[in-house]
Design a protein around this motif. Structure first.
Motif, PDB file in Angstrom:
ATOM      1  N   GLU A  56       0.829  -1.206   0.000  1.00  0.00           N
ATOM      2  CA  GLU A  56       0.000   0.000   0.000  1.00  0.00           C
ATOM      3  C   GLU A  56       0.866   1.260   0.000  1.00  0.00           C
ATOM      4  O   GLU A  56       0.554   2.240  -0.687  1.00  0.00           O
ATOM      5  CB  GLU A  56      -0.934  -0.016   1.206  1.00  0.00           C
ATOM      6  CG  GLU A  56      -2.016  -1.095   1.126  1.00  0.00           C
ATOM      7  CD  GLU A  56      -2.960  -1.057   2.310  1.00  0.00           C
ATOM      8  OE1 GLU A  56      -2.613  -0.411   3.326  1.00  0.00           O
ATOM      9  OE2 GLU A  56      -4.045  -1.674   2.222  1.00  0.00           O
ATOM     10  N   TYR A  57       1.958   1.235   0.773  1.00  0.00           N
ATOM     11  CA  TYR A  57       2.855   2.399   0.819  1.00  0.00           C
ATOM     12  C   TYR A  57       3.392   2.703  -0.574  1.00  0.00           C
ATOM     13  O   TYR A  57       3.431   3.864  -1.008  1.00  0.00           O
ATOM     14  CB  TYR A  57       4.014   2.113   1.782  1.00  0.00           C
ATOM     15  CG  TYR A  57       4.897   3.308   2.056  1.00  0.00           C
ATOM     16  CD1 TYR A  57       4.633   4.156   3.129  1.00  0.00           C
ATOM     17  CD2 TYR A  57       5.999   3.593   1.249  1.00  0.00           C
ATOM     18  CE1 TYR A  57       5.442   5.259   3.384  1.00  0.00           C
ATOM     19  CE2 TYR A  57       6.808   4.685   1.504  1.00  0.00           C
ATOM     20  CZ  TYR A  57       6.522   5.514   2.570  1.00  0.00           C
ATOM     21  OH  TYR A  57       7.316   6.611   2.812  1.00  0.00           O
ATOM     22  N   CYS A  58       3.807   1.661  -1.286  1.00  0.00           N
ATOM     23  CA  CYS A  58       4.352   1.854  -2.629  1.00  0.00           C
ATOM     24  C   CYS A  58       3.266   2.293  -3.608  1.00  0.00           C
ATOM     25  O   CYS A  58       3.452   3.253  -4.369  1.00  0.00           O
ATOM     26  CB  CYS A  58       5.003   0.552  -3.114  1.00  0.00           C
ATOM     27  SG  CYS A  58       6.538   0.118  -2.255  1.00  0.00           S
ATOM     28  N   ARG A 433     -11.836  13.866   6.354  1.00  0.00           N
ATOM     29  CA  ARG A 433     -11.531  12.448   6.597  1.00  0.00           C
ATOM     30  C   ARG A 433     -12.189  11.547   5.572  1.00  0.00           C
ATOM     31  O   ARG A 433     -11.572  10.612   5.049  1.00  0.00           O
ATOM     32  CB  ARG A 433     -11.979  12.064   8.019  1.00  0.00           C
ATOM     33  CG  ARG A 433     -11.017  12.509   9.111  1.00  0.00           C
ATOM     34  CD  ARG A 433     -11.357  11.837  10.425  1.00  0.00           C
ATOM     35  NE  ARG A 433     -12.619  12.353  10.971  1.00  0.00           N
ATOM     36  CZ  ARG A 433     -12.693  13.343  11.856  1.00  0.00           C
ATOM     37  NH1 ARG A 433     -11.581  13.922  12.283  1.00  0.00           N
ATOM     38  NH2 ARG A 433     -13.863  13.750  12.316  1.00  0.00           N
ATOM     39  N   GLU A 434     -13.467  11.824   5.270  1.00  0.00           N
ATOM     40  CA  GLU A 434     -14.168  10.996   4.297  1.00  0.00           C
ATOM     41  C   GLU A 434     -13.542  11.127   2.908  1.00  0.00           C
ATOM     42  O   GLU A 434     -13.382  10.133   2.182  1.00  0.00           O
ATOM     43  CB  GLU A 434     -15.649  11.401   4.236  1.00  0.00           C
ATOM     44  CG  GLU A 434     -16.466  10.524   3.298  1.00  0.00           C
ATOM     45  CD  GLU A 434     -17.920  10.971   3.203  1.00  0.00           C
ATOM     46  OE1 GLU A 434     -18.648  10.390   2.363  1.00  0.00           O
ATOM     47  OE2 GLU A 434     -18.324  11.893   3.943  1.00  0.00           O
ATOM     48  N   ASN A 441      -8.797   4.775  -0.991  1.00  0.00           N
ATOM     49  CA  ASN A 441      -9.406   3.540  -1.482  1.00  0.00           C
ATOM     50  C   ASN A 441      -9.431   3.495  -3.006  1.00  0.00           C
ATOM     51  O   ASN A 441      -9.227   2.436  -3.609  1.00  0.00           O
ATOM     52  CB  ASN A 441     -10.829   3.403  -0.939  1.00  0.00           C
ATOM     53  CG  ASN A 441     -10.856   3.208   0.575  1.00  0.00           C
ATOM     54  OD1 ASN A 441      -9.859   2.833   1.182  1.00  0.00           O
ATOM     55  ND2 ASN A 441     -11.998   3.477   1.180  1.00  0.00           N
ATOM     56  N   GLU A 442      -9.684   4.646  -3.619  1.00  0.00           N
ATOM     57  CA  GLU A 442      -9.730   4.713  -5.078  1.00  0.00           C
ATOM     58  C   GLU A 442      -8.362   4.378  -5.683  1.00  0.00           C
ATOM     59  O   GLU A 442      -8.265   3.644  -6.666  1.00  0.00           O
ATOM     60  CB  GLU A 442     -10.156   6.118  -5.519  1.00  0.00           C
ATOM     61  CG  GLU A 442     -10.258   6.324  -7.006  1.00  0.00           C
ATOM     62  CD  GLU A 442     -11.461   5.638  -7.631  1.00  0.00           C
ATOM     63  OE1 GLU A 442     -11.509   5.561  -8.862  1.00  0.00           O
ATOM     64  OE2 GLU A 442     -12.345   5.181  -6.890  1.00  0.00           O
ATOM     65  N   GLU A 448      -5.474  -3.526  -6.837  1.00  0.00           N
ATOM     66  CA  GLU A 448      -5.887  -4.798  -6.253  1.00  0.00           C
ATOM     67  C   GLU A 448      -6.493  -5.727  -7.296  1.00  0.00           C
ATOM     68  O   GLU A 448      -7.046  -5.284  -8.296  1.00  0.00           O
ATOM     69  CB  GLU A 448      -6.891  -4.537  -5.121  1.00  0.00           C
ATOM     70  CG  GLU A 448      -6.263  -3.841  -3.924  1.00  0.00           C
ATOM     71  CD  GLU A 448      -7.272  -3.469  -2.857  1.00  0.00           C
ATOM     72  OE1 GLU A 448      -8.478  -3.670  -3.111  1.00  0.00           O
ATOM     73  OE2 GLU A 448      -6.864  -2.977  -1.793  1.00  0.00           O
ATOM     74  N   ARG A 449      -6.391  -7.015  -7.009  1.00  0.00           N
ATOM     75  CA  ARG A 449      -6.960  -8.031  -7.888  1.00  0.00           C
ATOM     76  C   ARG A 449      -8.209  -8.608  -7.234  1.00  0.00           C
ATOM     77  O   ARG A 449      -8.361  -8.556  -6.012  1.00  0.00           O
ATOM     78  CB  ARG A 449      -5.942  -9.133  -8.158  1.00  0.00           C
ATOM     79  CG  ARG A 449      -4.669  -8.632  -8.843  1.00  0.00           C
ATOM     80  CD  ARG A 449      -3.734  -9.782  -9.156  1.00  0.00           C
ATOM     81  NE  ARG A 449      -2.518  -9.303  -9.803  1.00  0.00           N
ATOM     82  CZ  ARG A 449      -1.401  -8.997  -9.161  1.00  0.00           C
ATOM     83  NH1 ARG A 449      -1.342  -9.131  -7.849  1.00  0.00           N
ATOM     84  NH2 ARG A 449      -0.342  -8.566  -9.813  1.00  0.00           N
TER      85      ARG A 449
END
Length: 478
Positions: A56-58, A433-434, A441-442, A448-449
Motif C-alpha cells: 500500500e505504501y508503494c 476524513r471521508e 481507497n480509489e 488490487e486483484r
C-alpha cells in the motif's frame, strides 16, 4: 538511446524501514522477501501484515513492490505453504514475484495466472535461447546471470523480454549465486537463503603433493591485515557505465543490499536516481560522475573499493585479495545527512482539491492526485446561516489542509465560499476524513486483484513440471 525506455531504480528492502527509506530517496520499485522462501533468510523480513502495508505504501505513491520467492522449495512447501503465503499479497496487488525454482514457476502460473513472474539471477539465464524458453512459460522479465558482459546482456534484450540487471552492491564469487560452498562447510545452503559467506574468510595456499591447495585459515592463524582473501569480490559500482546500460535497453537497475541497513538503501538509491536522471536530461555529452558521489557510496559500504563487475570483465582486479574493509553502513548516519532525512521523512502523495460551499445544498469536496490519475467527490452537510461572523476562506482551507498523519499533502486547494455562511469545525473535519479515505481507497483499488483466483488443488501432481518443459532440449540453456 531509446528514450521510451526509462529504467526503473529498483532498491533493496530488507525491512519496512528500508522500504520507506528507499522510496523516499527516489526508488521506482523495491524488492522484498517475506518470512518464507526468500534468498535472504536472515534479513529483517516483513511479516504478512507488513508486506501488505508495504504494498500500500508503494502503490499510493505510484511505486511497485516485487516479492522474492527465489529459493528452491521442498515438495511439502509447495503443497502446504506457498498458496496461503501468496494469496493475500496477490489480492493486494503485489506487482511481480521473482522465482528460481521451475516448480514454483509452474505452481504460480496455474494458481495465480494474473501474477507477473520475473526470473531470478539464480536461474542463470546466460543466452537468448534461455530467455525465449522462459517467455514460453510465462516469464515477463529476466535478471540474467551476473557473469555476463554487457554485449551478452544486449543479446538477451534483443529477444524482447524485459531485462533487469544489478548495478551496485555485493558480488558473489560463484556463478550467479548458485553456490554449494556454504552448504558443504556448515550446512547453510545459499539456495535456501542461508549462505554463511565463507568466500569472505581468509585462506592460505599450501603445497600438497606438489600442487597448490587452498585452505581455510584457522582463527588462531589469522592476522589482522596480511591474510589472503582470494574469494572475496569487491562490490559492484556502475556509475560510469550508466549511459551504456541505458542505451542497451535494460529496463531495471537493481541495487543489491537486503541485508544492509536502511541508510544504505536510501543513500545508494539517491545516487543512482541522480545519475539516471542526469543522463536523461543531458545525454552523454553532459554526463560526468562527481567524485563526492563516489565517496558517498564508499562511505555507505567499502569492501576494498569497487569494480565494474563483468560488464567490463576486470579480471583479478575484481578480488579484494587483502582483508576486506567491510565498513559498516551504520556509519552513513553520521557521514551522510541526506540518508537521515530519508529515514525520518515519509514522502507524501501530492493532491489538489476544490471545496464548494453554497447555501441550502450540501458542501462538496473534490479531490484528485497531482498526476490526475485519480479523482473523487464527497458531499457533507448543509452549511448554516451565519449568526455573527461568516466563515473565512483561509480558515476553511486551513482546516481541510490538515492532512496530519495521512499519506496526503495538498499542493493546491480552491475554496468557493458564498457569503453569510457558517460551517461547524466537525463538519469540515468529517468531510476531510471521508474525502481522503475515499481517495486512498480509489488509488489502492486500481492495483488490487479480485478476491477469487484459481481454486487451490489439495493434491498436486507428483511431477510439478510440465512434461514438455522437462523434455525440451533447450532447457539446458537456462
Amino acid at each position: 538511446m531509446d528514450h521510451n525506455i526509462i529504467p526503473e531504480i529498483l532498491s533493496p528492502a530488507g525491512s519496512m524501514e528500508a522500504l520507506r527509506a528507499a522510496v523516499n530517496a527516489g526508488a521506482d520499485a523495491v524488492y522484498v522477501g517475506g518470512r518464507l522462501f526468500g534468498a535472504r533468510a536472515y534479513a529483517d523480513n516483513p511479516s504478512e501484515s507488513e508486506l501488505i502495508e508495504g504494498i500500500e505504501y508503494c502503490h499510493l505513491r505510484g511505486k511497485k513492490l516485487y516479492l522474492t520467492i527465489n529459493t528452491l522449495l521442498k515438495e511439502e512447501e509447495l503443497r502446504t505453504q506457498l498458496y496461503d503465503f501468496l494469496l493475500p499479497l496477490y489480492r493486494k496487488g503485489v506487482d511481480a514475484v521473482l522465482v528460481q525454482d521451475l516448480g514454483v514457476l509452474k505452481f504460480i502460473r496455474e494458481h495465480f495466472p494474473e501474477l507477473p513472474l520475473h526470473a531470478s539471477t539464480q536461474m542463470s539465464v546466460s543466452a537468448p535461447e534461455g530467455a525465449r524458453l522462459l517467455q514460453r512459460y510465462g516469464i515477463s522479465r529476466v535478471v540474467p546471470a551476473r557473469e555476463l558482459t554487457l554485449r551478452e546482456i544486449q543479446e538477451i534484450v534483443q529477444t524482447g523480454i524485459e531485462v533487469e540487471t544489478f548495478v551496485h552492491g555485493a558480488m558473489c564469487y560463484c556463478y550467479s549465486g548458485r553456490c554449494l560452498y556454504s552448504s558443504m562447510l556448515g550446512g547453510r545452503s545459499g539456495n535456501r537463503g542461508r549462505c554463511a559467506q565463507p568466500c569472505r574468510l581468509p585462506y592460505s595456499v599450501e603445497a600438497s603433493d606438489g600442487e597448490p591447495v587452498l585452505r581455510l585459515s584457522k582463527k588462531a592463524e589469522r592476522k589482522p591485515y596480511d591474510a589472503c582473501y582470494p574469494l572475496s569480490m569487491k562490490d559492484l559500482c556502475t556509475l560510469d557505465l550508466i549511459p551504456d546500460l541505458m542505451d542497451a535497453g535494460i529496463v531495471s537497475f537493481k541495487i543489491e543490499g537486503r541485508m544492509k541497513p536502511p541508510q544504505y538503501a536510501a543513500g545508494v538509491t539517491a545516487v543512482y536516481r541522480k545519475y539516471r536522471d542526469l543522463y536523461l536530461q543531458k545525454g552523454r555529452e553532459g554526463y560526468s560522475v562527481e567524485e563526492e558521489d563516489r565517496r558517498i557510496l564508499l562511505n555507505l559500504f567499502d569492501r576494498g573499493g569497487f569494480s565494474k563487475g563483468y560488464y567490463r570483465t576486470d579480471g583479478s582486479s575484481m578480488i579484494t585479495m587483502t582483508r576486506p574493509r567491510a565498513q559498516s553502513a551504520q556509519s552513513a548516519q553520521q557521514k551522510n545527512e541526506k540518508n537521515q532525512r530519508f529515514l525520518k521523512e515519509n514522502s507524501k502523495v501530492k493532491i489538489n482539491g476544490v471545496l464548494r460551499i453554497y447555501p441550502d445544498i450540501p458542501v462538496i469536496l473534490e479531490l484528485w492526485t497531482a498526476s490526475k490519475d485519480f479523482h473523487i467527490e464527497v458531499a457533507g452537510g448543509i452549511p448554516e446561516s451565519a449568526r455573527s461572523a461568516s466563515a473565512i476562506v483561509q480558515d476553511v482551507a486551513g482546516r481541510i489542509k490538515k492532512t496530519g498523519g495521512t499519506e496526503f499533502e495538498f499542493e493546491h486547494l480552491t475554496v468557493d465560499l458564498a457569503d453569510g455562511l457558517f460551517l461547524p469545525v466537525s463538519m469540515l473535519n468529517d468531510l476531510r476524513r471521508e474525502g481522503l479515505q475515499k481517495l486512498r481507497n480509489e488509488i489502492l483499488s486500481g492495483w488490487e486483484r479480485p478476491a477469487a483466483c484459481l481454486k487451490y488443488q489439495d493434491r498436486l501432481p507428483q511431477n510439478l513440471l510440465n512434461a514438455d518443459l522437462l523434455s525440451d532440449k533447450k532447457s539446458i540453456l537456462i
